[in-house]
Design an enzyme around this catalytic site. Sequence first.
Site, short mmCIF file in Angstrom:
data_model
loop_
_atom_site.label_atom_id
_atom_site.label_comp_id
_atom_site.label_asym_id
_atom_site.label_seq_id
_atom_site.Cartn_x
_atom_site.Cartn_y
_atom_site.Cartn_z
NE ARG A 273 51.16 39.85 24.27
CZ ARG A 273 51.98 40.83 23.87
NH1 ARG A 273 51.53 41.78 23.06
NH2 ARG A 273 53.25 40.85 24.24
CB ILE B 188 43.09 46.96 28.06
CG1 ILE B 188 43.04 46.02 26.83
CG2 ILE B 188 44.11 48.08 27.83
CD1 ILE B 188 42.64 46.67 25.54
CB THR C 249 41.31 51.62 39.43
OG1 THR C 249 40.62 50.70 38.58
CG2 THR C 249 40.82 53.03 39.15
CB VAL D 271 40.56 41.49 25.44
CG1 VAL D 271 41.67 42.52 25.23
CG2 VAL D 271 40.52 40.50 24.30
CG HIS E 211 37.94 47.38 38.23
ND1 HIS E 211 37.09 48.23 38.89
CD2 HIS E 211 37.16 46.36 37.83
CE1 HIS E 211 35.88 47.74 38.88
NE2 HIS E 211 35.89 46.60 38.25
CG PHE F 31 34.30 38.99 37.74
CD1 PHE F 31 35.30 39.11 38.71
CD2 PHE F 31 33.03 38.59 38.14
CE1 PHE F 31 35.03 38.82 40.04
CE2 PHE F 31 32.76 38.29 39.47
CZ PHE F 31 33.76 38.41 40.42
CD GLU F 32 30.79 38.92 34.64
OE1 GLU F 32 31.54 39.33 33.73
OE2 GLU F 32 30.52 39.57 35.65
C1 DLZ Z 1 34.71 46.25 34.74
C2 DLZ Z 1 35.68 45.75 33.75
C3 DLZ Z 1 36.84 46.51 33.46
C4 DLZ Z 1 37.16 47.80 34.14
N1 DLZ Z 1 37.72 46.11 32.53
C5 DLZ Z 1 37.50 44.93 31.88
C6 DLZ Z 1 38.43 44.47 30.90
O1 DLZ Z 1 39.42 45.13 30.55
N2 DLZ Z 1 38.18 43.27 30.32
C7 DLZ Z 1 37.11 42.49 30.66
O2 DLZ Z 1 36.96 41.38 30.12
N3 DLZ Z 1 36.20 42.92 31.57
C8 DLZ Z 1 36.36 44.11 32.17
N4 DLZ Z 1 35.45 44.56 33.09
C9 DLZ Z 1 34.19 43.80 33.27
C10 DLZ Z 1 34.27 42.69 34.32
O3 DLZ Z 1 34.97 41.58 33.81
C11 DLZ Z 1 32.82 42.25 34.71
O4 DLZ Z 1 32.11 41.89 33.56
C12 DLZ Z 1 32.06 43.32 35.46
O5 DLZ Z 1 32.76 43.75 36.59
C13 DLZ Z 1 30.66 42.80 35.89
O6 DLZ Z 1 30.78 41.72 36.81
#
Ligand code: DLZ
Length: 158
Positions: free
Chosen positions: A128, A83, A87, A81, A89, A58-59
């Site tokens: 991958r 996965i 949910t 990555v 999310h 997300f960041e």
């Molecule tokens: C919260 C979250 C989840 C559930 N899964 C992943 C993932 O599979 N890969 C990934 O890079 N980040 C995941 N995150 C974290 C979010 O990207 C983010 O860092 C948090 O929601 C904090 O903003």
Amino acid sequence: MAREIDGNLIATGKEFVVVAARWNERFGEALIEGAVDCLERHGARSEDVTVVRCPGSFELPQVAARVSDRLDPDAVICLGVLIRGETPHFDYIAGEATSGIGALGREGDLPVTYGVLTCDTMEQAMARSGSKAGNKGAEAAEAAIEMANLYESIDELA
Ligand code: DLZ
């Protein structure tokens, strides 16, 4: 004859930033290794490659925007990555990472490439990030080299 331009794969003299998410670290580190190895094999000096880690995918667009602005490299490579869990999310994070990285590439001045895995299973992530299906970090790094050279060629024509 039509004029044609493209970007070569010579990384010598260019600076790159790899922005990598820490989630699913085992696979993420393999993507980083693939990206850095690819840049150096194509001629980038190790001191011209910076790896910046962030909490999650997300960041990635936020950090990529910051490093583009403050470090002014020739290209930024985003690695993460994801996965899929139980949910939605996954879909929200994948959507934000993908559209944010794309928007930064379009609206900013630098090429920003996309090495984010969106997998249903660990096996897919493993394949991958270094084994059967190649290393998507290396692929994103190769695209970054080509794009950095392509932008240079376009600028020379302008
Ligand atoms: C919260 C979250 C989840 C559930 N899964 C992943 C993932 O599979 N890969 C990934 O890079 N980040 C995941 N995150 C974290 C979010 O990207 C983010 O860092 C948090 O929601 C904090 O903003």
